[in-house]
Scaffold this motif. Structure first.
Motif, PDB file in Angstrom:
ATOM      1  N   THR A  47      34.367  38.414  37.494  1.00 47.90           N
ATOM      2  CA  THR A  47      35.815  38.355  37.658  1.00 47.90           C
ATOM      3  C   THR A  47      36.452  39.586  37.008  1.00 47.90           C
ATOM      4  O   THR A  47      35.807  40.334  36.285  1.00 47.90           O
ATOM      5  N   TYR A  48      37.743  39.771  37.271  1.00 43.89           N
ATOM      6  CA  TYR A  48      38.464  40.879  36.653  1.00 43.89           C
ATOM      7  C   TYR A  48      38.586  40.714  35.148  1.00 43.89           C
ATOM      8  O   TYR A  48      38.792  41.681  34.431  1.00 43.89           O
ATOM      9  N   LYS A  49      38.441  39.494  34.658  1.00 39.12           N
ATOM     10  CA  LYS A  49      38.470  39.261  33.210  1.00 39.12           C
ATOM     11  C   LYS A  49      37.105  39.512  32.576  1.00 39.12           C
ATOM     12  O   LYS A  49      36.953  39.409  31.368  1.00 39.12           O
ATOM     13  N   GLN A  62      33.315  29.608  45.124  1.00 39.22           N
ATOM     14  CA  GLN A  62      34.548  30.345  45.406  1.00 39.22           C
ATOM     15  C   GLN A  62      35.603  29.440  46.044  1.00 39.22           C
ATOM     16  O   GLN A  62      36.790  29.593  45.767  1.00 39.22           O
ATOM     17  N   LYS A 103      36.928  27.139  43.097  1.00 34.28           N
ATOM     18  CA  LYS A 103      37.650  27.821  42.012  1.00 34.28           C
ATOM     19  C   LYS A 103      38.561  28.883  42.608  1.00 34.28           C
ATOM     20  O   LYS A 103      38.264  29.463  43.647  1.00 34.28           O
ATOM     21  N   ASP A 104      39.643  29.143  41.948  1.00 32.83           N
ATOM     22  CA  ASP A 104      40.548  30.204  42.379  1.00 32.83           C
ATOM     23  C   ASP A 104      40.402  31.367  41.402  1.00 32.83           C
ATOM     24  O   ASP A 104      41.167  31.487  40.450  1.00 32.83           O
ATOM     25  N   LEU A 105      39.372  32.198  41.614  1.00 31.64           N
ATOM     26  CA  LEU A 105      39.067  33.298  40.711  1.00 31.64           C
ATOM     27  C   LEU A 105      39.432  34.631  41.349  1.00 31.64           C
ATOM     28  O   LEU A 105      39.251  34.817  42.545  1.00 31.64           O
ATOM     29  N   LYS A 106      39.901  35.543  40.538  1.00 39.42           N
ATOM     30  CA  LYS A 106      40.136  36.906  41.006  1.00 39.42           C
ATOM     31  C   LYS A 106      38.827  37.662  40.836  1.00 39.42           C
ATOM     32  O   LYS A 106      38.451  38.043  39.731  1.00 39.42           O
ATOM     33  N   THR A 107      38.140  37.870  41.925  1.00 37.19           N
ATOM     34  CA  THR A 107      36.804  38.448  41.913  1.00 37.19           C
ATOM     35  C   THR A 107      36.868  39.965  41.891  1.00 37.19           C
ATOM     36  O   THR A 107      37.534  40.569  42.715  1.00 37.19           O
ATOM     37  N   GLN A 108      36.138  40.548  40.937  1.00 38.97           N
ATOM     38  CA  GLN A 108      36.044  42.002  40.887  1.00 38.97           C
ATOM     39  C   GLN A 108      34.899  42.495  41.766  1.00 38.97           C
ATOM     40  O   GLN A 108      35.058  43.432  42.516  1.00 38.97           O
ATOM     41  N   LYS A 109      33.743  41.842  41.667  1.00 39.70           N
ATOM     42  CA  LYS A 109      32.562  42.298  42.395  1.00 39.70           C
ATOM     43  C   LYS A 109      31.627  41.124  42.642  1.00 39.70           C
ATOM     44  O   LYS A 109      31.498  40.237  41.805  1.00 39.70           O
TER      45      LYS A 109
END
Length: 128
Positions: free
Chosen positions: A53-55, A71, A74-80
């Motif tokens: 994630t971005y975090k 995915q 969960k509502d995750l902001k995915t970086q890679k």
């Protein structure tokens, strides 16, 4: 006094710049980690998938289908996202660039028959 402050500022920026670098997938040993979705041990490295994630939180999965369900849940902001090349377990591919197929010839850990390949030509023998 100003020298100490300057030193602290330099250290702060150095640490910040080091942590801003490109992220890479982690290599695992067979059985070392459990799937973040289904909690099964990750033992077949041909299907190992990772999400960061971005975090900076990293999640490991034993199959592509576990990643996809995770995915959705969960509502995750995915970086890679990386998937393992089915033909070379030492090679991680970006999910966006990988060729992911569904095949009855492939027995993935969760049974969906999903696998990632580097090229379309590599996947041909596994297609119907």
């Amino acid at each position: 006094m100003w020298f100490k402050n300057l030193k602290l500022v330099c250290i702060f920026f150095t640490v910040g710049l080091i942590n801003c670098g490109e992220v890479h997938p982690e290599r695992l040993t067979v059985g070392e980690m459990k799937c973040s979705h289904c909690s099964m041990n990750i033992v077949d490295m041909r299907f190992h998938t990772q999400l960061i994630t971005y975090k900076g939180k990293r999640y490991h999965f034993d199959a592509i289908e576990c990643l996809e369900q995770f995915q959705k849940d969960k509502d995750l902001k995915t970086q890679k996202i990386w998937v393992t090349n089915y033909l070379d377990t030492n090679e991680f591919l970006s999910k966006d660039e990988a060729i992911i197929i569904h095949s009855d010839k492939i027995r993935s850990p969760m049974g969906a028959g999903l696998a990632a390949f580097k090229t379309h030509e590599d996947s041909i023998p596994f297609q119907k």
